[in-house]
Design a protein around this motif. Structure first.
Motif, PDB file in Angstrom:
ATOM      1  N   ALA A   1     -55.383  30.466 -23.410  1.00  0.00           N
ATOM      2  CA  ALA A   1     -54.904  29.345 -22.594  1.00  0.00           C
ATOM      3  C   ALA A   1     -55.995  28.922 -21.610  1.00  0.00           C
ATOM      4  CB  ALA A   1     -53.640  29.747 -21.841  1.00  0.00           C
ATOM      5  N   VAL A   2     -56.137  27.607 -21.452  1.00  0.00           N
ATOM      6  CA  VAL A   2     -57.160  27.096 -20.539  1.00  0.00           C
ATOM      7  C   VAL A   2     -56.644  27.097 -19.099  1.00  0.00           C
ATOM      8  CG1 VAL A   2     -58.663  25.132 -20.019  1.00  0.00           C
ATOM      9  CG2 VAL A   2     -58.026  25.610 -22.395  1.00  0.00           C
TER      10      VAL A   2
ATOM     11  N   ASP B   1     -44.187  14.192 -11.595  1.00  0.00           N
ATOM     12  CA  ASP B   1     -43.465  13.013 -12.064  1.00  0.00           C
ATOM     13  C   ASP B   1     -44.301  11.747 -11.960  1.00  0.00           C
ATOM     14  OD1 ASP B   1     -41.131  14.442 -12.624  1.00  0.00           O
ATOM     15  OD2 ASP B   1     -40.591  14.440 -10.485  1.00  0.00           O
ATOM     16  N   SER B   2     -45.126  11.680 -10.943  1.00  0.00           N
ATOM     17  CA  SER B   2     -45.891  10.444 -10.753  1.00  0.00           C
ATOM     18  C   SER B   2     -47.119  10.736  -9.913  1.00  0.00           C
ATOM     19  CB  SER B   2     -45.016   9.400 -10.045  1.00  0.00           C
ATOM     20  OG  SER B   2     -44.610   9.915  -8.791  1.00  0.00           O
ATOM     21  N   GLY B   3     -47.930   9.714  -9.706  1.00  0.00           N
ATOM     22  CA  GLY B   3     -49.095   9.870  -8.840  1.00  0.00           C
ATOM     23  C   GLY B   3     -50.359  10.254  -9.590  1.00  0.00           C
ATOM     24  N   PHE B   4     -50.235  10.527 -10.901  1.00  0.00           N
ATOM     25  CA  PHE B   4     -51.399  10.949 -11.683  1.00  0.00           C
ATOM     26  C   PHE B   4     -51.838   9.823 -12.612  1.00  0.00           C
ATOM     27  CE2 PHE B   4     -47.387  12.470 -13.522  1.00  0.00           C
ATOM     28  CZ  PHE B   4     -47.369  11.761 -14.719  1.00  0.00           C
ATOM     29  N   ASP B   5     -53.045   9.962 -13.154  1.00  0.00           N
ATOM     30  CA  ASP B   5     -53.473   9.055 -14.213  1.00  0.00           C
ATOM     31  C   ASP B   5     -53.034   9.610 -15.567  1.00  0.00           C
ATOM     32  OD1 ASP B   5     -55.092   6.923 -12.786  1.00  0.00           O
ATOM     33  OD2 ASP B   5     -55.962   8.766 -11.981  1.00  0.00           O
ATOM     34  N   LEU B   6     -53.234  10.910 -15.707  1.00  0.00           N
ATOM     35  CA  LEU B   6     -52.744  11.595 -16.912  1.00  0.00           C
ATOM     36  C   LEU B   6     -52.121  12.910 -16.479  1.00  0.00           C
ATOM     37  CD1 LEU B   6     -55.565  11.440 -19.631  1.00  0.00           C
ATOM     38  CD2 LEU B   6     -53.279  10.452 -19.798  1.00  0.00           C
ATOM     39  N   SER B   7     -51.059  13.302 -17.163  1.00  0.00           N
ATOM     40  CA  SER B   7     -50.583  14.656 -16.955  1.00  0.00           C
ATOM     41  C   SER B   7     -50.621  15.380 -18.285  1.00  0.00           C
ATOM     42  CB  SER B   7     -49.179  14.677 -16.366  1.00  0.00           C
ATOM     43  OG  SER B   7     -48.224  14.552 -17.380  1.00  0.00           O
ATOM     44  N   ALA B   8     -50.825  16.671 -18.209  1.00  0.00           N
ATOM     45  CA  ALA B   8     -50.930  17.472 -19.425  1.00  0.00           C
ATOM     46  C   ALA B   8     -50.049  18.699 -19.291  1.00  0.00           C
ATOM     47  CB  ALA B   8     -52.385  17.907 -19.635  1.00  0.00           C
ATOM     48  N   THR B   9     -49.442  19.079 -20.381  1.00  0.00           N
ATOM     49  CA  THR B   9     -48.716  20.344 -20.411  1.00  0.00           C
ATOM     50  C   THR B   9     -49.309  21.147 -21.556  1.00  0.00           C
ATOM     51  OG1 THR B   9     -46.737  19.163 -19.685  1.00  0.00           O
ATOM     52  CG2 THR B   9     -46.436  21.413 -20.517  1.00  0.00           C
TER      53      THR B   9
ATOM     54  N   VAL C   1     -52.376  19.143 -14.559  1.00  0.00           N
ATOM     55  CA  VAL C   1     -51.851  20.047 -15.579  1.00  0.00           C
ATOM     56  C   VAL C   1     -50.590  20.698 -15.030  1.00  0.00           C
ATOM     57  CG1 VAL C   1     -52.287  22.070 -17.009  1.00  0.00           C
ATOM     58  CG2 VAL C   1     -54.125  20.433 -16.570  1.00  0.00           C
ATOM     59  N   ASN C   2     -49.472  20.403 -15.697  1.00  0.00           N
ATOM     60  CA  ASN C   2     -48.185  20.954 -15.261  1.00  0.00           C
ATOM     61  C   ASN C   2     -48.178  22.466 -15.433  1.00  0.00           C
ATOM     62  OD1 ASN C   2     -47.000  18.417 -14.632  1.00  0.00           O
ATOM     63  ND2 ASN C   2     -46.695  18.061 -16.821  1.00  0.00           N
TER      64      ASN C   2
ATOM     65  N   GLY D   1     -57.185  19.198 -14.104  1.00  0.00           N
ATOM     66  CA  GLY D   1     -56.572  20.522 -14.029  1.00  0.00           C
ATOM     67  C   GLY D   1     -56.022  20.863 -12.662  1.00  0.00           C
ATOM     68  N   ILE D   2     -55.793  19.852 -11.823  1.00  0.00           N
ATOM     69  CA  ILE D   2     -55.093  20.187 -10.578  1.00  0.00           C
ATOM     70  C   ILE D   2     -53.601  20.271 -10.878  1.00  0.00           C
ATOM     71  CG2 ILE D   2     -56.837  19.211  -9.058  1.00  0.00           C
ATOM     72  CD1 ILE D   2     -54.855  16.859  -8.588  1.00  0.00           C
ATOM     73  N   ARG D   3     -52.883  20.930  -9.991  1.00  0.00           N
ATOM     74  CA  ARG D   3     -51.474  21.225 -10.221  1.00  0.00           C
ATOM     75  C   ARG D   3     -50.572  20.172  -9.577  1.00  0.00           C
ATOM     76  NH1 ARG D   3     -51.292  24.417 -14.484  1.00  0.00           N
ATOM     77  NH2 ARG D   3     -52.481  26.349 -14.229  1.00  0.00           N
TER      78      ARG D   3
END
Lengths: 158, 363, 271
Positions: free
Chosen positions: B55-56, B160-168, B139-140, B101-103
């Motif tokens: 896992a990254v 939920d919001s505020g990001f450009d991309l979210s990743a799980t 990154v969730n 990769g911020i939470r």
């Protein structure tokens, strides 16, 4: 010549008092005046009187041999000077001096205390009126003692 | 994806293993990420561990947050000469930064700092400049850390919001993949340029199960119900004294906290006095000097300083900025040298207030 | 965070440890406007920056006037400035005395020590617009007669028939002929209608606390008693966190507050 009775009744300390008490006190009261600079009482006097100030200003001082008189309170028209007569040894603390022409009603406390022996209601009435004055002085004295405006001892970074 | 960002001129900042912790640093390639690492956190405890899989983003949070970049620990805010006082401080060219990769809690913390540093009558020009050209790839969290409580503060484990991309990150059956979601035009554009397949029901189910598991296993909880009123009423609760006896006043909690924003200014002059500069640096409400006015410090006791910090985070912040000043990242618990736990303190104050009320009721 | 350069036009001592600075901007075209009660951050080159209230007339904001006490490194550096020296100014910041809402009311201004400086702009305003207000009383207390600020102006104000000036000192020696006693004692004697009064109070926190008690005892609602608060300030603009007081920052939500807002916090220690 003015009679003393209305002067007593007019003074704020006796505001709203039953006139029968005024009549009782009149016998102990006298009209007095002090010229500027004149002492009203001296530190340590056996305090057998108090004063209802009607006109002028009285300064209460403690005398320091090196600094001279240090005034800690001034009292003006409508105020009362002297509460030490209420408790033994009835001794004055501090000098009282007229700063200008002072007119006042002087009440002979020995005379008054003698009346208390026969009239506890009169005593109660007077205590009710003096205790707030004493507490006010005490509160004011507390603030004074804190010396809130004093420069702080050490230098800060500001 | 990283190459696409770099190609577009973004400097990438993300998690990297350094000196036994995960820090935020410039990322050149995927290999820089903490692949195969996890972290074990508890009060006053942080250990990097190895994972069984590759896992990254299989850890939670390190001591640093994006605050270290956006609201720098030291910053010259003025530099000038005695004879004209004109500021010689020229605005440095700011890199376009992509945080990868911020939470979710960290993103929320940035939004909270925005409220403090940008929305007042006077914004912080330095923060505003730093804040301008940012790209967020969040990154969730598919797992919860030992000191986390973001579920209580409504700031995770999923953004939920505020990001450009979210990743799980999904690690099922030798099928290592990322479930991506765009949160902005720029995010959509980047996503479109990446090799991807449409999201399936299965993907959503798998990620949903991860989030549910993270919430369930979260190391801490904070009961936020009526918390502001509770703390305002409990300013003289004896518990403050108890925690103060443990608190070292070191300020670790304030420096690791992603929302703590307090700063002070230091003045410097050149030896000949011809030039001077003013430097802003992070400050901490745990120092006695913090509340110094001429004549003495307002908060002389450790009790009042801990109380100030915690009631600001959990109560006064709500009055000032409409949100909690806490995102439940747990850093203050992990990095406190004596393991003081904000959730435990809040719970203790709540229970002692309730007990006292019950006792008074019986009298 | 960039200070505007001003030049010292005049500087003079008010008392042994207090002084006044008159400042003119290097770029006058940018102007300067302030409301009574606001403060500036004054930067002494290379030494530091401190919040100092503006003590001049809001209608004649320039030269910018600051009166303060030398208490430490920065204020001492300010005191030593000479005519023509440069100084950095950021501001004006903070809330102001409620001179507009007070129209139609009696105005009682209670100052303790250096606290008269931030109140003077309010006094200028109400005296210039005298017909907008009912009774005006200035009650001023200092430690000793020689600690009194603005003595010439105090004499002028005492000479006015349209305002009442009460002055007292905590202790007096020598030639002082005036009142001795704490400033709170002046309140019971001052002429104002407590039900239609706006009070503005500035001085050491203890003095303000007892002043507010005395005013409320006379019947002035706490919501109409305004006080000016002091806390550590580094930025002056609500960004550095130092001046937090309960749920507010004194630099931007204060320094002037209606007292009822502060009551729950002032009654607790170390807030």
């Amino acid at each position: 010549m003015e009679t003393i009775e209305p002067l007593l009744a007019e003074h704020p300390i006796f505001h709203g008092i039953d006139p029968k008490y005024i009549s009782l006190m009149v016998g102990c009261a006298s009209n007095v005046r002090f010229n500027a600079g004149e002492f009203v009482v001296h530190d340590g006097d056996k305090d057998n009187e108090f004063y209802l100030i009607r006109h002028g200003t009285v300064a209460l001082d403690v005398y320091s041999p090196t600094k001279g008189p240090i005034t800690f309170l001034t009292l003006g028209p409508g105020e009362v000077m002297g509460w030490e007569w209420l408790v033994p040894p009835y001794q004055t603390q501090g000098d009282a001096r007229a700063l200008d022409l002072v007119r006042a009603v002087k009440i002979d406390a020995t005379c008054l205390r003698a009346k208390f022996e026969h009239d506890h209601e009169l005593e109660r009435e007077l205590l009710k009126r003096f205790v707030p004055i004493i507490t006010e002085r005490l509160k004011a004295l507390t603030i004074q003692l804190l010396d809130v405006y004093a420069p702080r001892a050490h230098k800060s970074s500001f | 994806m990283l190459e696409a960002l770099q190609h577009n001129g973004w400097t990438i900042i993300g998690p990297k293993v350094q000196d036994g912790v995960i820090v935020l640093d410039e990322i050149q390639s995927v290999d820089d990420f903490p692949i195969g690492y996890s972290d074990r956190q508890g009060p006053a405890r942080y250990r990097l561990t190895r994972r069984a899989n590759k896992a990254v983003f299989g850890y939670n949070v390190g001591p640093q947050s994006p605050k270290a970049v956006l609201h720098a620990a030291r910053k010259v805010i003025w530099r000038g000469k005695k004879n004209d006082l004109k500021s010689q401080e020229t605005a440095e060219p700011l890199p376009h930064i992509a945080f990868v990769g911020i939470r979710p809690c960290e993103l929320k913390a940035i939004l909270i700092q925005d409220d403090v540093l940008l929305r007042g009558p006077y914004g912080d020009a330095f923060y505003a400049a730093r804040r301008k050209n940012l790209f967020f790839i969040v990154v969730n969290c598919g797992q919860a850390g030992g000191t986390c409580f973001c579920a209580s503060t409504n700031s995770g484990p999923k953004a939920d919001s505020g990001f450009d991309l979210s990743a799980t990150e999904l690690m099922g059956n030798d099928d290592h993949r990322f479930l991506m979601q765009a949160g902005s035009r720029r995010g959509e554009e980047l996503l479109a340029s990446l090799p991807a397949r449409p999201v399936t029901e299965e993907d959503l189910k798998e990620s949903g199960a991860l989030f549910a598991h993270a919430v369930e296993t979260m190391g801490r909880t904070l009961d936020t119900h009526g918390l502001k009123e509770l703390l305002y009423q409990q300013l003289e609760n004896p518990r403050w004294q108890e925690v103060a006896e443990r608190c070292l006043g070191c300020g670790n909690c304030t420096s690791v906290c992603p929302t703590c924003f307090c700063s002070t200014v230091e003045d410097w002059t050149s030896l000949d006095g011809s030039e001077a500069r003013r430097e802003r640096r992070w400050d901490s409400c745990f120092s006695v000097d913090f509340s110094y006015i001429h004549g003495g410090s307002i908060r002389q006791t450790g009790m009042s300083r801990y109380r100030q910090w915690m009631t600001h985070k959990l109560a006064a912040w709500q009055d000032q900025f409409g949100t909690l000043g806490c995102v439940g990242c747990g850093r203050c618990i992990t990095w406190c040298p004596v393991g003081i736990d904000i959730t435990e303190e809040a719970a203790a104050i709540r229970s002692s207030a309730q007990q006292k009320e019950a006792l008074d009721g019986n009298d | 965070m960039t200070p505007r350069p001003f030049r010292v036009k005049r500087t003079y001592a008010e008392t042994d440890d207090t002084f006044t600075l008159e400042l003119e901007p290097e770029r006058p075209e940018e102007g300067f406007a302030f409301a009574a009660g606001q403060f500036n951050m004054l930067y002494a080159y290379g030494v530091g920056e401190v919040p100092i209230s503006i003590s001049g007339d809001p209608l004649k904001p320039l030269p910018l006037i600051h009166t303060t006490r030398s208490v430490g490194l920065v204020t001492e550096a300010l005191r030593r400035l000479k005519k023509g020296d440069l100084i950095g100014v950021r501001g004006p910041f903070g809330t102001s005395w409620p001179v507009i809402p007070a129209r139609g009311s009696d105005v009682v201004i209670v100052a303790g020590g250096i606290g008269l400086a931030p109140l003077r702009p309010a006094l200028y305003h109400v005296l210039r617009n005298r017909e907008d207000y009912g009774q005006i009383a200035l009650l001023y207390g200092t430690r000793t007669p020689s600690d009194m600020l603005f003595t010439k102006e105090l004499e002028q104000w005492r000479g006015r028939f349209d305002m009442d000036v009460g002055i007292t000192v905590d202790r007096a020696t020598g030639s002082w002929r005036g009142n001795v006693g704490v400033v709170t004692r002046l309140i019971s004697r001052a002429p104002f209608d407590p039900h239609n009064t706006v009070a503005m109070v500035c001085g050491p926190e203890i003095m303000m606390r007892y002043t507010v008690m005395e005013l409320t005892k006379r019947g002035v609602p706490e919501s109409r008693v305004f006080v000016s608060m002091e806390r550590n300030m580094k930025c002056g603009i609500g960004l550095c966190g130092h001046c937090q007081f309960g749920p507010s920052f004194i630099c931007k939500d204060g320094p002037v507050y209606p007292h009822d807002v502060l009551t729950p916090w002032l009654r607790r220690w170390e807030i």
